[in-house]
Design an enzyme around this catalytic site. Sequence first.
Site, mmCIF file in Angstrom:
data_model
loop_
_atom_site.group_PDB
_atom_site.id
_atom_site.type_symbol
_atom_site.label_atom_id
_atom_site.label_comp_id
_atom_site.label_asym_id
_atom_site.label_seq_id
_atom_site.Cartn_x
_atom_site.Cartn_y
_atom_site.Cartn_z
ATOM 1 C CG PHE A 1 9.437 -2.049 151.896
ATOM 2 C CD1 PHE A 1 10.266 -1.737 152.837
ATOM 3 C CD2 PHE A 1 8.483 -2.686 152.330
ATOM 4 C CE1 PHE A 1 10.026 -1.812 154.187
ATOM 5 C CE2 PHE A 1 7.987 -2.852 153.719
ATOM 6 C CZ PHE A 1 9.081 -2.424 154.750
ATOM 7 C CG ASP B 1 6.493 -7.983 148.052
ATOM 8 O OD1 ASP B 1 5.198 -8.135 148.191
ATOM 9 O OD2 ASP B 1 7.068 -7.866 148.798
ATOM 10 C CE LYS C 1 2.040 -3.001 153.674
ATOM 11 N NZ LYS C 1 3.168 -2.956 152.765
#
Length: 401
Positions: free
Chosen positions: A141, A226, A255
């Site tokens: 993702f 990531d 985030k």
Amino acid sequence: MSKTNAIVDKNDQYGAHNYKPLPVVLERSEGVWVWDVEGRKFMDMLSAYSAMSLGHCHPKVIEALKAQADKLTLVSRAFFCDHLAEMYERLVELSGLPRVLPMNTGAEAVETAVKAVRKWGYTVKGVPENQAEIIVCKDNFHGRTTTVISFSSEEDYRTGFGPFTPGFKLVDYGSVEAVEAAITPNTVALLVEPIQGEAGINIPPVGYLEEVAKLCRDNRVLLALDEIQTGFARTGKMFCFQHDGVKPDVLILGKALGGGVLPVSAMVATEEVMNVFEPGQHGSTFGGNPLSAAVAVAALDVMVDEQLADRSQRLGSYLMEKLHPVLESPHVKEIRGRGLFVGIELKPEAGGARRFCEALMKDGLLCKETHESVIRLAPPLVITKEELDWAVERVTRVLST
Ligand SMILES: *Cc1c(COP(=O)(O)O)cnc(C)c1O
């Protein structure tokens, strides 16, 4: 009609139906706790997919936000502003990589990394024009933009959204051999999550990251990690790659960097990679704005001052230990975790994780299923031992029925 139902209905009527939230309407928060419009109190066990790692409305972050909001909020990158370089400096110190490029959302930082490693391929490695290949992993993702979904293996994320961006090769996650077999002279990077969060807290075999890092080095392939979800103390180290003693060429962050307040993301990289960008070749109007930078600096200071990585490590071990009896549940297949990043995988016959998340909600605990069969436990890292006990009691109860 209850206030909750009225608001849920209005959302249904006017909003796009691209999410299926649990039917709880939140209006107030503090630390690990949130309250809904009916005055009910819940513990937040999702932390906005780790964006809320510092806990809701952390006083230092909110103070920085308010102070900066009164002074200067946006200048674009046409001018300098005072806090951005402080954010760079902290990210450089924490990551061990020398250069930072700020963006807003995670997907934008991934797109930035894709552009950077491709350009590095052409200008440094000598890959023929338009031939660059990036190796990515199944069940990844990395976000929702058209290029990023082009290399997703999840049909829901892709169906109907083509044509897709070429130049990506999908390999099995956790397999060193698969990466080795996929490398060609045109491979510019391996883009991988150190732990796959959205896929259900998938932890690769021991030694995986170290071995693919070596493969990359030996073949002049960049290692792009990531860490948008695994970064910033979530897994018990400031960055997940620090468990393995590897050094990525590109680190993608987002985030929690925004302190749970604003979207703040960044690509952090080596000189060789970052130097592919010259003025005018990449940018973002809001990327690196003074408000985001001030908030990010405050968030990073909180992570360090409150030793959130150690806390996540310690409480994560405690959580795994306390959850051990849950393995006896007839519904549970496996519990995986590192730090306060835990996935409870249910057996296929359990009928999906959603109903358990709904039951947990009724019991005051907000969790969200990921990939149908996994309950993710990822509380704000400021959670206390007693609060974890409170949560485990409920998880145990719900899974034993
Ligand atoms: C959330 C996430 C993204 C995308 O971030 P957005 O801010 O939603 O664009 C990318 N990669 C990983 C690993 C993520 O968890």
